[in-house]
Write an enzyme that holds these catalytic residues in place. Structure first.
Site, PDB file in Angstrom:
ATOM      1  N   SER A 135       0.855  -1.193   0.000  1.00  0.00           N
ATOM      2  CA  SER A 135       0.000   0.000   0.000  1.00  0.00           C
ATOM      3  C   SER A 135       0.889   1.241   0.000  1.00  0.00           C
ATOM      4  O   SER A 135       2.009   1.205   0.486  1.00  0.00           O
ATOM      5  CB  SER A 135      -0.874   0.029   1.252  1.00  0.00           C
ATOM      6  OG  SER A 135      -1.626  -1.152   1.320  1.00  0.00           O
TER       7      SER A 135
ATOM      8  N   GLU B  49      -0.271  -5.230   5.930  1.00  0.00           N
ATOM      9  CA  GLU B  49       1.001  -5.315   5.189  1.00  0.00           C
ATOM     10  C   GLU B  49       1.918  -6.354   5.832  1.00  0.00           C
ATOM     11  O   GLU B  49       2.602  -7.110   5.144  1.00  0.00           O
ATOM     12  CB  GLU B  49       1.699  -3.951   5.181  1.00  0.00           C
ATOM     13  CG  GLU B  49       0.977  -2.925   4.327  1.00  0.00           C
ATOM     14  CD  GLU B  49       1.550  -1.525   4.429  1.00  0.00           C
ATOM     15  OE1 GLU B  49       1.239  -0.720   3.551  1.00  0.00           O
ATOM     16  OE2 GLU B  49       2.300  -1.233   5.375  1.00  0.00           O
TER      17      GLU B  49
HETATM   18  C1  A5P Z   1       1.451   2.165   4.199  1.00  0.00           C
HETATM   19  O1  A5P Z   1       0.802   1.839   5.363  1.00  0.00           O
HETATM   20  C2  A5P Z   1       2.920   2.256   4.424  1.00  0.00           C
HETATM   21  O2  A5P Z   1       3.490   1.213   5.125  1.00  0.00           O
HETATM   22  C3  A5P Z   1       3.625   2.469   3.104  1.00  0.00           C
HETATM   23  O3  A5P Z   1       4.196   1.301   2.628  1.00  0.00           O
HETATM   24  C4  A5P Z   1       4.641   3.473   3.311  1.00  0.00           C
HETATM   25  O4  A5P Z   1       4.016   4.563   3.949  1.00  0.00           O
HETATM   26  C5  A5P Z   1       5.330   3.908   2.025  1.00  0.00           C
HETATM   27  O5  A5P Z   1       4.511   4.721   1.275  1.00  0.00           O
HETATM   28  P1  A5P Z   1       4.993   5.480  -0.009  1.00  0.00           P
HETATM   29  O6  A5P Z   1       5.290   4.447  -1.048  1.00  0.00           O
HETATM   30  O7  A5P Z   1       3.809   6.337  -0.387  1.00  0.00           O
HETATM   31  O8  A5P Z   1       6.193   6.292   0.349  1.00  0.00           O
END
Ligand code: A5P
Length: 249
Positions: A35, A113
């Site tokens: 995500s 996740e």
């Molecule tokens: C989501 O809950 C997060 O763990 C994302 O994997 C993390 O914030 C990275 O996000 P971006 O790819 O938008 O930087």
């Protein structure tokens, strides 16, 4: 670089790193979808491959948002089930330490996740150059907490020498942010996290925390984009240019 150039550069790096990760996917694979903005790019690119190359894959999504996007771009989705193992899980991160310990959950999806990453034989992290750090802790550690427990979890975080802030919705700042499971998120600061595994086990002892955003021992490797180049960070600490995505795992 001005901040807008930097932002633009980071956007480009997200695109490049997602593209490199897509190179690992082969027909017949079962995949975990992360995500966030990097994962969104990955999901769109995977959708393109499914349509154009008739690539046969099945995927488990780690958030409602990723599930919606995956459906829109035509990726066949499956639910978790007994005995199902994923060949790969792909996800972004908020911070990537030199030993592949991670902070995740900036988007609040870290519980699912982590579940998805744990069901995968190979968890590959994708990061732009801003994500790689010498020590975790500049980005706050998100905790998904059961609403009932939140005040006492905040006390316990203080007892660990940290500070915590309840997350509010970006769209309506008076409304508490709720996870896909209907829980709160506390964003916690502990200063520089010298021993992430120790902090993770302290957090795991606090009742009411459903999941913390420290991912210790999950990632097998991280792909990091820096400018136009892609590097692979591995568990042994090696950091080398990636010649070919198919060399992973
Ligand atoms: C989501 O809950 C997060 O763990 C994302 O994997 C993390 O914030 C990275 O996000 P971006 O790819 O938008 O930087």
């Amino acid at each position: 670089l001005s901040s807008s150039e930097t932002k633009e550069q980071l956007e480009q790096e997200k695109e490049i790193v997602a593209h490199a990760a897509i190179g690992c996917v082969k027909s017949g694979m079962k995949l975990g979808l992360g995500s966030g903005s990097t994962s969104d790019r990955f999901i769109r690119m995977l959708g393109d491959r499914v349509r154009v190359e008739q690539l046969k894959v099945e995927a488990v999504a780690s958030s409602k948002q990723s599930e919606k996007l995956a459906r829109e771009v035509g990726i066949p989705l499956v639910e978790p089930k007994r005995g199902l193992r994923l060949d790969f899980a792909f996800d972004g991160a908020d911070e990537i330490g030199p030993d592949l310990s991670l902070i995740k959950g900036g988007g609040g999806a870290h519980l699912r996740e982590k579940v998805v990453a744990g069901a995968a034989d190979y968890f590959l992290v994708m990061g732009d150059s801003s994500k790689l750090v010498n020590q975790l802790g500049t980005f706050p550690v998100p905790l998904e907490v059961v609403p009932f427990a939140a005040p006492w979890v905040m006390d316990r975080i203080e007892g660990l020498g940290g500070t915590s802030t309840l997350r509010f919705s970006k769209d309506s700042p008076s409304i508490r942010y709720l996870t896909d499971q209907g829980n709160y998120v506390l964003d916690c600061r502990f200063g520089e996290i010298g021993r992430p595994a120790e902090l993770a086990s302290s957090l795991e002892k606090i009742p009411g925390i459903v999941a913390h955003g420290l991912f210790i021992g999950y990632a097998k490797a991280a792909l990091i984009a820096r400018g136009g180049a892609i590097y692979v960070l591995r568990r042994d600490g090696s950091f080398e240019p990636l010649a070919d995505s198919s060399e992973l795992p």
